[in-house]
Design a protein around this motif. Structure first.
Motif, PDB file in Angstrom:
ATOM      1  N   ALA A  58       0.833  -1.204   0.000  1.00 36.47           N
ATOM      2  CA  ALA A  58       0.000   0.000   0.000  1.00 36.47           C
ATOM      3  C   ALA A  58       0.867   1.253   0.000  1.00 36.47           C
ATOM      4  CB  ALA A  58      -0.936  -0.010   1.205  1.00 36.47           C
ATOM      5  N   GLY A  59       1.931   1.231   0.803  1.00 37.50           N
ATOM      6  CA  GLY A  59       2.832   2.379   0.844  1.00 37.50           C
ATOM      7  C   GLY A  59       3.534   2.618  -0.476  1.00 37.50           C
ATOM      8  N   LEU A  60       4.026   1.550  -1.086  1.00 37.78           N
ATOM      9  CA  LEU A  60       4.712   1.686  -2.378  1.00 37.78           C
ATOM     10  C   LEU A  60       3.757   2.198  -3.448  1.00 37.78           C
ATOM     11  CD1 LEU A  60       6.793  -1.620  -2.295  1.00 37.78           C
ATOM     12  CD2 LEU A  60       7.712   0.700  -2.171  1.00 37.78           C
ATOM     13  N   LYS A  88      12.212  12.392  -0.468  1.00 34.46           N
ATOM     14  CA  LYS A  88      11.457  12.920   0.667  1.00 34.46           C
ATOM     15  C   LYS A  88       9.963  12.856   0.398  1.00 34.46           C
ATOM     16  CE  LYS A  88      11.091  16.892   3.777  1.00 34.46           C
ATOM     17  NZ  LYS A  88      11.593  18.255   4.106  1.00 34.46           N
ATOM     18  N   ASP A  89       9.555  13.197  -0.826  1.00 37.11           N
ATOM     19  CA  ASP A  89       8.140  13.114  -1.180  1.00 37.11           C
ATOM     20  C   ASP A  89       7.652  11.667  -1.097  1.00 37.11           C
ATOM     21  OD1 ASP A  89       8.129  15.806  -1.659  1.00 37.11           O
ATOM     22  OD2 ASP A  89       8.285  15.634  -3.837  1.00 37.11           O
ATOM     23  N   ALA A  90       8.469  10.749  -1.580  1.00 38.48           N
ATOM     24  CA  ALA A  90       8.098   9.333  -1.539  1.00 38.48           C
ATOM     25  C   ALA A  90       7.988   8.846  -0.104  1.00 38.48           C
ATOM     26  CB  ALA A  90       9.125   8.500  -2.309  1.00 38.48           C
ATOM     27  N   ASP A  91       8.910   9.286   0.741  1.00 37.06           N
ATOM     28  CA  ASP A  91       8.890   8.878   2.139  1.00 37.06           C
ATOM     29  C   ASP A  91       7.628   9.383   2.829  1.00 37.06           C
ATOM     30  OD1 ASP A  91      10.297   7.756   4.548  1.00 37.06           O
ATOM     31  OD2 ASP A  91      10.151   9.838   5.195  1.00 37.06           O
ATOM     32  N   ARG A 126      10.966   2.153   5.552  1.00 41.08           N
ATOM     33  CA  ARG A 126      10.824   3.102   4.443  1.00 41.08           C
ATOM     34  C   ARG A 126      12.179   3.423   3.833  1.00 41.08           C
ATOM     35  NH1 ARG A 126       7.641   5.906   8.254  1.00 41.08           N
ATOM     36  NH2 ARG A 126       9.034   7.715   8.178  1.00 41.08           N
ATOM     37  N   GLN A 127      13.194   3.598   4.669  1.00 42.17           N
ATOM     38  CA  GLN A 127      14.531   3.903   4.143  1.00 42.17           C
ATOM     39  C   GLN A 127      15.083   2.738   3.335  1.00 42.17           C
ATOM     40  OE1 GLN A 127      16.041   6.934   4.170  1.00 42.17           O
ATOM     41  NE2 GLN A 127      14.008   7.472   4.965  1.00 42.17           N
ATOM     42  N   PHE A 128      14.808   1.518   3.767  1.00 37.59           N
ATOM     43  CA  PHE A 128      15.237   0.350   3.003  1.00 37.59           C
ATOM     44  C   PHE A 128      14.563   0.332   1.634  1.00 37.59           C
ATOM     45  CE2 PHE A 128      13.903  -3.975   1.789  1.00 37.59           C
ATOM     46  CZ  PHE A 128      15.144  -4.471   1.384  1.00 37.59           C
ATOM     47  N   LEU A 129      13.258   0.574   1.608  1.00 35.76           N
ATOM     48  CA  LEU A 129      12.537   0.568   0.339  1.00 35.76           C
ATOM     49  C   LEU A 129      13.008   1.683  -0.581  1.00 35.76           C
ATOM     50  CD1 LEU A 129       8.963  -0.070   1.762  1.00 35.76           C
ATOM     51  CD2 LEU A 129      10.353  -1.714   0.491  1.00 35.76           C
ATOM     52  N   LEU A 130      13.328   2.824   0.002  1.00 35.08           N
ATOM     53  CA  LEU A 130      13.750   3.973  -0.807  1.00 35.08           C
ATOM     54  C   LEU A 130      15.079   3.737  -1.514  1.00 35.08           C
ATOM     55  CD1 LEU A 130      12.680   6.906   1.529  1.00 35.08           C
ATOM     56  CD2 LEU A 130      11.746   6.382  -0.737  1.00 35.08           C
TER      57      LEU A 130
END
Length: 260
Positions: A128-130, A142-145, A158-162
């Motif tokens: 859902a977040g992605l 930053k916008d994605a986070d 979140r940092q891992f996914l980014l």
């Protein structure tokens, strides 16, 4: 497999044994870079991007068997007859299934915080977040986070996914992993071929994060069924990402198992 998986070879000495490193879900070959650097004085290393991850091809249908076929292709292409396998999470499942299907190609097996078993759904919030990230409108990570934070509370996740977010040659933001494909084939990712009747009688080590629930006492019969000579080590104070949380402890355990 439509094409060979992307992989990196670190060959230090032709006389060194080979070790293959396989990352987990949403990762890439760099996830185990710390371990790769740690082992290069005693092992030749192949670091693999799983299908639908990193720079590897995206598949119409991801499966553990497809991933195993891809790993075998990499070994064949690299002219490596036998190797030890180290896999974390999803990569551990691929490594275990490879050992069961191609036991003659495996020296030793290390599965980090994963069992040869099917798991309950646990990544719906991550997907859902992605999917909440509008790649055509963001101006940076930053916008994605910020968008993902509505669905994923843990900043570390979140940092891992980014790490998988990048700009292509046209300057467009893209994910390196195939979100749609992984979500569509999620049941195959969390599943396990229960009809598998093979065993791997070689040297196997399961490494568990002390605070993780991915490996439990309930998994012992399943592990014994496939890997009768398996042993286990626990890294206290770590969760599922044990190799990143306590890299020195994890690296030392892997090194000792590979170089007794």
């Amino acid at each position: 497999m439509p094409a060979t998986l992307n992989y990196q070879v670190s060959q230090s000495d032709p006389n060194f044994p080979w070790t293959v490193l396989i990352h987990g879900l949403f990762g890439d070959a760099d996830n185990l870079a710390n371990l790769r650097r740690h082992l290069r004085d005693s092992h030749n290393i192949i670091s693999i991007d799983l299908p639908d991850h990193g720079h590897s091809p995206w598949l119409e249908q991801f499966s553990l068997s497809h991933a195993v076929t891809g790993v075998k292709q990499v070994l064949d292409e690299s002219e490596v007859e036998t190797a030890s396998l180290v896999g974390h999470s999803l990569g551990g499942k691929v490594a275990m299934l490879f050992a069961l299907k191609h036991s003659e190609r495996v020296d030793k097996l290390i599965a980090a915080d994963i069992a040869p078993a099917s798991y309950a759904r646990s990544h719906d919030g991550v997907f859902a977040g992605l999917n909440s990230v509008n790649l055509s409108q963001i101006t940076g990570r930053k916008d994605a986070d910020t968008a993902m934070a509505e669905h994923i509370n843990e900043p570390g996740v979140r940092q891992f996914l980014l790490k998988g977010l990048y700009r292509n040659d046209q300057g467009e933001w893209q994910w390196r992993f195939n979100i749609a494909g992984l979500q569509q084939n999620y049941e195959a990712i969390i599943g396990w071929p229960e009809d598998m009747d093979a065993t791997f009688d070689g040297d196997v080590l399961f490494v568990k994060g002390g605070k993780s629930d991915y490996l439990t006492r309930e998994h012992r019969p399943q592990i014994a069924r496939y890997f009768p000579n398996a042993r286990a080590r626990i890294i206290e104070g770590t969760g599922h990402w044990l190799h990143a949380e306590k890299p020195q402890a994890f690296n030392a355990i892997v090194e000792k198992h590979l170089n007794p």
